[in-house]
Structures are given as structure tokens and as C-alpha cells.
Design an enzyme around this catalytic site. Structure first.
Site, short mmCIF file in Angstrom:
data_model
loop_
_atom_site.label_atom_id
_atom_site.label_comp_id
_atom_site.label_asym_id
_atom_site.label_seq_id
_atom_site.Cartn_x
_atom_site.Cartn_y
_atom_site.Cartn_z
CD GLU A 56 -2.26 -1.53 2.71
OE1 GLU A 56 -3.59 -1.93 2.83
OE2 GLU A 56 -1.68 -1.02 3.64
CB THR A 84 3.45 -9.63 9.10
OG1 THR A 84 3.50 -11.19 9.45
CG2 THR A 84 1.79 -9.33 8.63
NE ARG A 112 0.56 4.65 11.62
CZ ARG A 112 -0.02 3.47 11.27
NH1 ARG A 112 -0.40 2.39 11.60
NH2 ARG A 112 -0.43 3.51 9.98
CG ASP A 161 0.06 -15.68 18.67
OD1 ASP A 161 0.17 -14.42 18.29
OD2 ASP A 161 -0.04 -16.80 17.83
CB THR A 202 -4.72 -12.13 14.91
OG1 THR A 202 -5.87 -11.53 14.37
CG2 THR A 202 -5.22 -12.27 16.43
CB VAL A 225 -4.83 -3.34 15.93
CG1 VAL A 225 -3.86 -2.72 15.19
CG2 VAL A 225 -5.02 -2.63 17.18
CG ASP A 228 -4.63 -4.31 8.56
OD1 ASP A 228 -4.94 -5.69 8.03
OD2 ASP A 228 -3.53 -3.97 8.81
CE LYS A 232 -4.17 -9.03 7.87
NZ LYS A 232 -3.99 -7.82 8.27
CB VAL A 294 -7.93 0.50 8.70
CG1 VAL A 294 -8.93 -0.46 8.87
CG2 VAL A 294 -8.13 1.91 8.34
CE LYS A 330 15.49 27.07 -16.69
NZ LYS A 330 15.31 27.98 -17.45
N1 LIG Z 1 -4.18 -0.91 12.07
C1 LIG Z 1 -3.29 -0.74 11.97
O1 LIG Z 1 -2.86 0.55 11.99
C2 LIG Z 1 -2.21 -1.76 12.04
C3 LIG Z 1 -0.91 -1.40 12.03
C4 LIG Z 1 0.26 -2.24 11.80
C5 LIG Z 1 -0.15 -3.74 11.86
N2 LIG Z 1 -1.58 -3.90 11.61
C6 LIG Z 1 -2.27 -5.55 11.58
O2 LIG Z 1 -1.90 -6.17 12.83
C7 LIG Z 1 -1.63 -7.47 12.55
C8 LIG Z 1 -0.56 -7.89 13.41
O3 LIG Z 1 0.60 -7.37 12.83
P1 LIG Z 1 2.08 -8.13 13.39
O4 LIG Z 1 3.23 -7.32 12.45
O5 LIG Z 1 2.10 -8.24 14.64
O6 LIG Z 1 2.07 -9.48 12.53
P2 LIG Z 1 2.89 -10.94 13.02
O7 LIG Z 1 2.59 -11.60 11.96
O8 LIG Z 1 4.28 -10.61 13.36
O9 LIG Z 1 2.01 -11.18 14.26
C9 LIG Z 1 0.71 -12.07 14.12
C10 LIG Z 1 0.41 -12.90 15.26
O10 LIG Z 1 -1.25 -13.26 14.98
C11 LIG Z 1 -1.26 -14.63 15.66
N3 LIG Z 1 -2.48 -15.14 15.03
C12 LIG Z 1 -3.02 -15.64 13.91
N4 LIG Z 1 -4.17 -16.15 14.01
C13 LIG Z 1 -4.32 -15.96 15.26
C14 LIG Z 1 -5.66 -16.33 15.84
N5 LIG Z 1 -6.86 -16.93 15.60
N6 LIG Z 1 -5.47 -16.29 17.19
C15 LIG Z 1 -4.51 -15.99 18.04
N7 LIG Z 1 -3.49 -15.41 17.33
C16 LIG Z 1 -3.25 -15.50 16.02
C17 LIG Z 1 -0.01 -15.28 15.02
O11 LIG Z 1 0.38 -16.35 15.52
C18 LIG Z 1 1.00 -14.31 15.12
O12 LIG Z 1 1.82 -14.37 16.32
C19 LIG Z 1 -1.58 -7.67 11.23
O13 LIG Z 1 -2.79 -8.01 10.79
C20 LIG Z 1 -1.10 -6.03 10.52
O14 LIG Z 1 -1.88 -6.06 9.17
C21 LIG Z 1 -2.39 -3.00 11.69
#
Ligand SMILES: NC(=O)c1ccc[n+]([C@@H]2O[C@H](COP(=O)([O-])OP(=O)(O)OC[C@H]3O[C@@H](n4cnc5c(N)ncnc54)[C@H](O)[C@@H]3O)[C@@H](O)[C@H]2O)c1
Length: 343
Positions: A56, A84, A112, A161, A202, A225, A228, A232, A294, A330
Site C-alpha cells: 500500500e 508481516t 505509531r 496467541d 492478529t 487493529v 485492516d 481480513k 486500520v 537546468k
Molecule cells: N491498524 C493498524 O494501523 C495496523 C498497523 C500495523 C499492523 N496491523 C495489523 O496488525 C496485525 C498484526 O501485525 P504483526 O506485525 O504483529 O503480525 P505478525 O505476523 O508478526 O503477528 C501476528 C500474530 O497473530 C497470531 N495469530 C494469527 N491468527 C490468530 C488467532 N486466530 N488467534 C490468536 N493469534 C493469532 C499469529 O500466530 C502471530 O503471532 C496484522 O494483521 C497487521 O496487518 C495493523
């Protein structure tokens, strides 16, 4: 010259400042910018979707500054040894278009996102909140936990987790905060039972139901969080309809947030209006509030602005010649000759 901050420099900045102070400073920049919401030229981010994830671009500008972030989301990346979420971005002067800063934003995005959660929870959660349940112990988790503990007075955090190693990693890092009671839960349900705040963070490219209606108790604040992206989500639709929902930039959240499951006219409330003091957040102690986070470009704008000021103050970062310095603006062609080595 353009200031360049790599991840090692950011780590130095954070260490010199201290994590709570660093987050406190970022929170004040972000709140200041959210109070100026109407002065920004805003758009939903553009996204290149693929089977495994998304890449993105997030631009935003006011009269003085333009910024953008490049960020990806590939939930299966950890199995390949990659994060990720990975990001970088830039800050430019609107008057000239000259980039003042190019920075790493992977570590910065975790800060942030923690700080954005705090900004929302400060405005929406019950002030007496002390217990939080976090579901998802990946890269972002500690940043959320430390933000809530040090800036919002949360003193008990339960974590869950599906990956036990991820839980142990978080427990190891949070052991450095002796006043924080940390509990490793056996299930998502145990994790959130009796909590004042639930953070769901997650990663799975699917319509998951991490937060279900039977988990919800009156007065809870839900910080959603991880949902997003189109397709998903984490929060069951009946949980969403049972509470008062707050969003960043509504057109983006309608597509990407957990509310993508709801009718397009389901009422949602702009977070910036609560932060600006124009609207109230929760209507009662019993109401369930939901921040459908998001991640919006303005949060990265604030982060880049903060990093530029902090790095300049601390005299950190590298000045790079990202744009050519020309004797005659220029005469760009002369640049083709300058660096030719002579054998
Ligand atoms: N809203 C925002 O501003 C924002 C910013 C950053 C990241 N994110 C999102 O936050 C999420 C986490 O990011 P990250 O960098 O920590 O990812 P990551 O891959 O490092 O960690 C995600 C964790 O979720 C766990 N997980 C997956 N399915 C699960 C379930 N059903 N139950 C419990 N645990 C589960 C995984 O085992 C993993 O440890 C991502 O979806 C990312 O897109 C959102």
C-alpha cells in the site's frame, strides 16, 4: 540534503529518548495533527492486492508538508524469515517538493500503531480501565502492551496467541516492566474475560472471528487493529453492531476495517472529532466502544514529522544527496559526468 534514518538510527533515537518518553512525544504530535484534521488533503490508501498480501501507498498533505508511507501486509512472511509488516516513508516541503526526510518505518509503524491505540483509548475507554487482554503476540504486540501500561495506567495484561513461542517472546520482553502483571492465557476467551480493554492484533488474510459476542462485557473498549484489509477481519459482526464504532478516515475504513461486514450506512463516528473535543466518546459506563483501527496516513505524517524533529535535535541520521545538487538547476546532464571514475 535529505536526512536519512535507517532502523539502527531509529533504535538509537529510541534508546536515547526512552520508550515511554518516545511514545509520549509521538502522542502529542499525533493529537496535535488530529486536531487539525480538516486542514489535510486526505485520501484512502492505494493498495496492490495479491494472494498472499497487500502493498500500500499512503499519501497525505497540508499546506506545508507532504508525506507518504510504503507498507506491506503479508501474514505468511514470518515463515520465510520476513516481517508481516515492513515500511518506509518520506516527508517533503510542499512549496518546493524537496524531500526533507527519508526514513525506515517498520519499527516506527509499531510505535505509531501503539500510540494511535492509546490516542483512541484515552478518548473512548473508561478512565478506570486497568486490565487489558491482547490477542495476537506478533511483531506489534509489545508496542501495544507497553503503550497501554506506561501511558494509560494498564497494570494487568493477559496475552493469547495460537503460537506458544510468540507468547513466550512477549512474556520475555514484558518481564522488564516489573509493575506490569502479565498472564499467558490458555484461550482467547480466558484472555479477555473481565478485561476493561481488548486489543485484537492478529494476522491472517481471512474473515476470522477472533472477538465473538459471548466475550463482550458491558463497558469494554475494543481496540481492533488486525482487521485492516478487504477480506481480513477479526471482530464478529454482532459485536460491531452491539457497540459505538469509531474510525479514522471513514472512506478507507469502510473498505478495509472490520466494518466492511456491515451495511454501508451503518453509523460510525469520526475519532478526530472526539480528540478535538467536538463530540463525546462513550455515552455511558456500560456502553461498548470499538475503535476499528486500520492505520491512516495522518498517523505516519505525525510520525515522520516527529522523527525529523527528534533526529535533528539529537543530531542523528545521515545527510544524503538523494536529489542532485546542481550548480545550474537546468543542467542535470552534468550529473552524468561527475562520478565517472578515471582509470
Ligand atoms: N491498524 C493498524 O494501523 C495496523 C498497523 C500495523 C499492523 N496491523 C495489523 O496488525 C496485525 C498484526 O501485525 P504483526 O506485525 O504483529 O503480525 P505478525 O505476523 O508478526 O503477528 C501476528 C500474530 O497473530 C497470531 N495469530 C494469527 N491468527 C490468530 C488467532 N486466530 N488467534 C490468536 N493469534 C493469532 C499469529 O500466530 C502471530 O503471532 C496484522 O494483521 C497487521 O496487518 C495493523
Amino acid at each position: 540534503m535529505t536526512l536519512f534514518l535507517d532502523v539502527n538510527t531509529l533504535s538509537t533515537i529510541v534508546n536515547k529518548t526512552g520508550i515511554p518518553e518516545f511514545m509520549k512525544g509521538l502522542l502529542s504530535y499525533m493529537e496535535q495533527d488530529f486536531k487539525q484534521w480538516l486542514t489535510f488533503d486526505k485520501s484512502a490508501r492505494t493498495a496492490a492486492h495479491s494472494k498472499e498480501g497487500v502493498i500500500e501507498l499512503m499519501p497525505i498533505a497540508n499546506d506545508e508538508i507532504f508525506s507518504f508511507k510504503y507498507v506491506n501486509g503479508h501474514p505468511k512472511n514470518p515463515t520465510k524469515g520476513l516481517s508481516t509488516v515492513m515500511a518506509f516513508g518520506a516527508l517533503s516541503e510542499v512549496d518546493s517538493g524537496f524531500p526533507k526526510l527519508v526514513s525506515e518505518l517498520t519499527l516506527s509503524t509499531a510505535f505509531r500503531t501503539g500510540v494511535t491505540s492509546i490516542m483512541a483509548a484515552k478518548a473512548l475507554a473508561r478512565p478506570s480501565s486497568r486490565i487489558m487482554g491482547i490477542i495476537g503476540c506478533g511483531a506489534q504486540c509489545e508496542f501495544q502492551a507497553i503503550a497501554f501500561h506506561t501511558l494509560l495506567g494498564i497494570n494487568e495484561i493477559r496475552i493469547f496467541d495460537i503460537d506458544p513461542e510468540a507468547m513466550s517472546k512477549v512474556a520475555g520482553h514484558l518481564a522488564h516492566y516489573p509493575e506490569l502483571k502479565l498472564i499467558q492465557s490458555l484461550s482467547a476467551k480466558d484472555c479477555v474475560q473481565g478485561a476493561d480493554i481488548i486489543t485484537s492484533i492478529t494476522a491472517d488474510k481471512t474473515n476470522a472471528t477472533i472477538i465473538t459476542p459471548e466475550m463482550i462485557e458491558p463497558g469494554m473498549h475494543i481496540n481492533g487493529v488486525g482487521g485492516d484489509c478487504p477480506g481480513k477481519t477479526e471482530i464478529h459482526a454482532n459485536v460491531l453492531t452491539s457497540g459505538k464504532i469509531f474510525v479514522e478516515h471513514e472512506p478507507q475504513t469502510r473498505e478495509e476495517g472490520d466494518i466492511q461486514q456491515l451495511a454501508a450506512d451503518h453509523p460510525v463516528h469520526p475519532l478526530w472529532r472526539v480528540i478535538s473535543g467536538f463530540d463525546i466518546g462513550r455515552d455511558s459506563e456500560q456502553q461498548v466502544t470499538i475503535f476499528d483501527s486500520v492505520g491512516f496516513a495522518l498517523e505516519d505524517f505525525s510520525t515522520l514529522r516527529y522523527l525529523y524533529d527528534l533526529a535533528t535535535k539529537l543530531k542523528l541520521g545521515e545527510k544524503i544527496e538523494l536529489m542532485p545538487t546542481l550548480e545550474s538547476p537546468k543542467d542535470l546532464f552534468s550529473q552524468t559526468k561527475l562520478h565517472h571514475s578515471v582509470n
